[in-house]
Scaffold this motif. Structure first.
Motif, PDB file in Angstrom:
ATOM      1  N   ALA A   5      -3.211  13.016   8.561  1.00 49.76           N
ATOM      2  CA  ALA A   5      -1.376  13.250   7.968  1.00 49.76           C
ATOM      3  C   ALA A   5      -1.734  13.113   6.821  1.00 49.76           C
ATOM      4  O   ALA A   5       0.146  13.304   6.333  1.00 49.76           O
ATOM      5  N   ILE A   6      -2.057  12.075   6.631  1.00 51.66           N
ATOM      6  CA  ILE A   6      -1.722  10.590   5.072  1.00 51.66           C
ATOM      7  C   ILE A   6      -2.884  10.173   4.720  1.00 51.66           C
ATOM      8  O   ILE A   6      -4.091  10.020   5.401  1.00 51.66           O
ATOM      9  N   GLU A   7      -3.254  10.110   3.295  1.00 49.46           N
ATOM     10  CA  GLU A   7      -3.996   9.483   2.286  1.00 49.46           C
ATOM     11  C   GLU A   7      -3.679   7.735   2.352  1.00 49.46           C
ATOM     12  O   GLU A   7      -2.605   7.805   1.412  1.00 49.46           O
ATOM     13  N   LYS A   8      -4.213   7.207   1.560  1.00 49.18           N
ATOM     14  CA  LYS A   8      -3.944   5.952   1.364  1.00 49.18           C
ATOM     15  C   LYS A   8      -3.768   6.789  -0.403  1.00 49.18           C
ATOM     16  O   LYS A   8      -4.792   7.445  -0.843  1.00 49.18           O
ATOM     17  N   ALA A   9      -3.437   5.870  -0.965  1.00 47.32           N
ATOM     18  CA  ALA A   9      -2.918   6.444  -3.003  1.00 47.32           C
ATOM     19  C   ALA A   9      -2.651   5.699  -3.432  1.00 47.32           C
ATOM     20  O   ALA A   9      -2.574   5.812  -4.660  1.00 47.32           O
ATOM     21  N   GLU A  37      -2.247  -3.065  -3.038  1.00 42.18           N
ATOM     22  CA  GLU A  37      -0.891  -3.658  -2.611  1.00 42.18           C
ATOM     23  C   GLU A  37       0.541  -3.354  -3.241  1.00 42.18           C
ATOM     24  O   GLU A  37       1.282  -3.895  -2.856  1.00 42.18           O
ATOM     25  N   ALA A  38       0.376  -3.503  -5.032  1.00 39.61           N
ATOM     26  CA  ALA A  38       1.065  -3.382  -5.980  1.00 39.61           C
ATOM     27  C   ALA A  38       1.890  -2.190  -5.295  1.00 39.61           C
ATOM     28  O   ALA A  38       3.329  -2.042  -5.674  1.00 39.61           O
ATOM     29  N   GLY A  39       1.426  -1.437  -4.722  1.00 38.87           N
ATOM     30  CA  GLY A  39       2.442  -0.558  -5.031  1.00 38.87           C
ATOM     31  C   GLY A  39       2.499   0.349  -5.848  1.00 38.87           C
ATOM     32  O   GLY A  39       2.575   2.077  -6.099  1.00 38.87           O
ATOM     33  N   THR A  40       1.084   0.387  -6.620  1.00 42.63           N
ATOM     34  CA  THR A  40       1.171   2.118  -7.106  1.00 42.63           C
ATOM     35  C   THR A  40      -0.053   2.853  -7.127  1.00 42.63           C
ATOM     36  O   THR A  40      -0.426   2.604  -5.856  1.00 42.63           O
ATOM     37  N   VAL A  41       0.410   4.026  -7.712  1.00 42.52           N
ATOM     38  CA  VAL A  41      -0.548   4.785  -7.269  1.00 42.52           C
ATOM     39  C   VAL A  41      -1.822   5.487  -8.080  1.00 42.52           C
ATOM     40  O   VAL A  41      -1.624   5.362  -9.158  1.00 42.52           O
ATOM     41  N   MET A  83       0.962  -1.453   0.075  1.00 38.30           N
ATOM     42  CA  MET A  83      -0.403   0.006  -0.616  1.00 38.30           C
ATOM     43  C   MET A  83       0.566   1.219   0.142  1.00 38.30           C
ATOM     44  O   MET A  83       2.281   1.300   1.030  1.00 38.30           O
ATOM     45  N   SER A  84       0.315   2.874  -0.413  1.00 40.62           N
ATOM     46  CA  SER A  84       0.980   3.763  -0.559  1.00 40.62           C
ATOM     47  C   SER A  84       0.319   4.492  -0.280  1.00 40.62           C
ATOM     48  O   SER A  84      -1.648   4.325  -0.194  1.00 40.62           O
ATOM     49  N   TYR A  85       0.873   5.868   0.060  1.00 38.51           N
ATOM     50  CA  TYR A  85      -0.027   6.752   0.516  1.00 38.51           C
ATOM     51  C   TYR A  85       0.374   7.684   0.713  1.00 38.51           C
ATOM     52  O   TYR A  85       1.639   8.091  -0.323  1.00 38.51           O
ATOM     53  N   ASP A 115       4.036  14.092  -1.603  1.00 42.26           N
ATOM     54  CA  ASP A 115       4.670  13.189  -1.817  1.00 42.26           C
ATOM     55  C   ASP A 115       4.004  11.875  -2.006  1.00 42.26           C
ATOM     56  O   ASP A 115       3.430  11.213  -1.155  1.00 42.26           O
ATOM     57  N   GLN A 116       4.439  10.519  -2.532  1.00 45.89           N
ATOM     58  CA  GLN A 116       3.857   9.392  -2.442  1.00 45.89           C
ATOM     59  C   GLN A 116       4.819   8.549  -1.485  1.00 45.89           C
ATOM     60  O   GLN A 116       6.269   8.316  -2.623  1.00 45.89           O
ATOM     61  N   VAL A 117       4.697   7.245  -0.894  1.00 40.49           N
ATOM     62  CA  VAL A 117       5.392   6.703  -0.031  1.00 40.49           C
ATOM     63  C   VAL A 117       5.262   5.720   0.223  1.00 40.49           C
ATOM     64  O   VAL A 117       3.524   5.752   0.773  1.00 40.49           O
ATOM     65  N   ASN A 118       5.858   4.797  -0.158  1.00 35.80           N
ATOM     66  CA  ASN A 118       5.111   3.677   0.854  1.00 35.80           C
ATOM     67  C   ASN A 118       5.270   2.916   1.650  1.00 35.80           C
ATOM     68  O   ASN A 118       5.822   3.336   3.027  1.00 35.80           O
ATOM     69  N   ALA A 119       4.323   2.458   2.629  1.00 33.87           N
ATOM     70  CA  ALA A 119       3.756   2.236   4.303  1.00 33.87           C
ATOM     71  C   ALA A 119       5.190   1.630   4.930  1.00 33.87           C
ATOM     72  O   ALA A 119       5.481   2.141   6.100  1.00 33.87           O
ATOM     73  N   LYS A 120       5.721   0.873   3.750  1.00 33.56           N
ATOM     74  CA  LYS A 120       6.955   0.246   4.808  1.00 33.56           C
ATOM     75  C   LYS A 120       8.318   1.232   5.081  1.00 33.56           C
ATOM     76  O   LYS A 120       9.266   1.207   5.614  1.00 33.56           O
ATOM     77  N   ASP A 121       8.257   2.604   4.259  1.00 32.06           N
ATOM     78  CA  ASP A 121       9.063   3.380   4.549  1.00 32.06           C
ATOM     79  C   ASP A 121       8.357   4.865   5.406  1.00 32.06           C
ATOM     80  O   ASP A 121       9.285   6.114   5.485  1.00 32.06           O
ATOM     81  N   ILE A 122       7.432   5.085   6.490  1.00 35.82           N
ATOM     82  CA  ILE A 122       6.518   5.479   6.762  1.00 35.82           C
ATOM     83  C   ILE A 122       6.646   4.616   7.874  1.00 35.82           C
ATOM     84  O   ILE A 122       6.787   5.653   9.474  1.00 35.82           O
ATOM     85  N   GLY A 123       7.078   3.726   8.234  1.00 33.66           N
ATOM     86  CA  GLY A 123       6.990   3.448   9.811  1.00 33.66           C
ATOM     87  C   GLY A 123       5.863   2.183  10.037  1.00 33.66           C
ATOM     88  O   GLY A 123       5.766   1.560   9.050  1.00 33.66           O
ATOM     89  N   THR A 124       5.651   1.781  11.235  1.00 33.29           N
ATOM     90  CA  THR A 124       5.474  -0.082  11.161  1.00 33.29           C
ATOM     91  C   THR A 124       3.706   0.983  11.263  1.00 33.29           C
ATOM     92  O   THR A 124       3.155   1.436  10.905  1.00 33.29           O
TER      93      THR A 124
END
Length: 118
Positions: free
Chosen positions: A40-44, A47-51, A1-3, A19-28
């Protein structure tokens, strides 16, 4: 998932608005859930990380182009792109629509047009 970042987030690194950021790059998962709850963030993306595709009307594109052309030299980051905050300050009436994705789209178009002209 990206946000998509909606507000500046400071964690291990600074995440800029738009910015578009993958969940793993944001934190836990807990940190992501907290940031979602705070708005502060929204789903973007999926699961494949496409925006999701950027929707931009001609008025926003023209306003961003004009704002970029009017920016002083110190309003650009070290990679040469205009800073999102500088664009938001330069065009306050559309500041809420100016994101890093919108800036990147217009900036790429401007660079392509400049390269085609030479």
């Amino acid at each position: 998932m990206s946000y998509r970042i909606k507000r500046t987030v400071i964690a291990a690194k600074r995440l800029e608005i738009g910015d578009q950021v993958n969940a793993k790059d944001i934190g836990t998962e807990a940190q992501v859930a907290r940031l979602l709850a705070l708005g502060a963030i929204e789903k973007a993306g999926d699961e494949a990380g496409t925006v999701t595709p950027l929707e931009m009307d001609d008025a926003l594109r023209a306003a961003l182009t004009n704002a970029i052309n009017d920016l002083p030299g110190d309003a650009f980051d070290k990679s040469g792109k205009p800073k999102v905050k500088a664009l938001q300050d330069a065009a306050p009436s559309i500041a809420d629509r100016i994101t890093a994705a919108a800036r990147d789209t217009v900036w790429a178009e401007m660079q392509a047009a400049a390269n085609a002209a030479t």
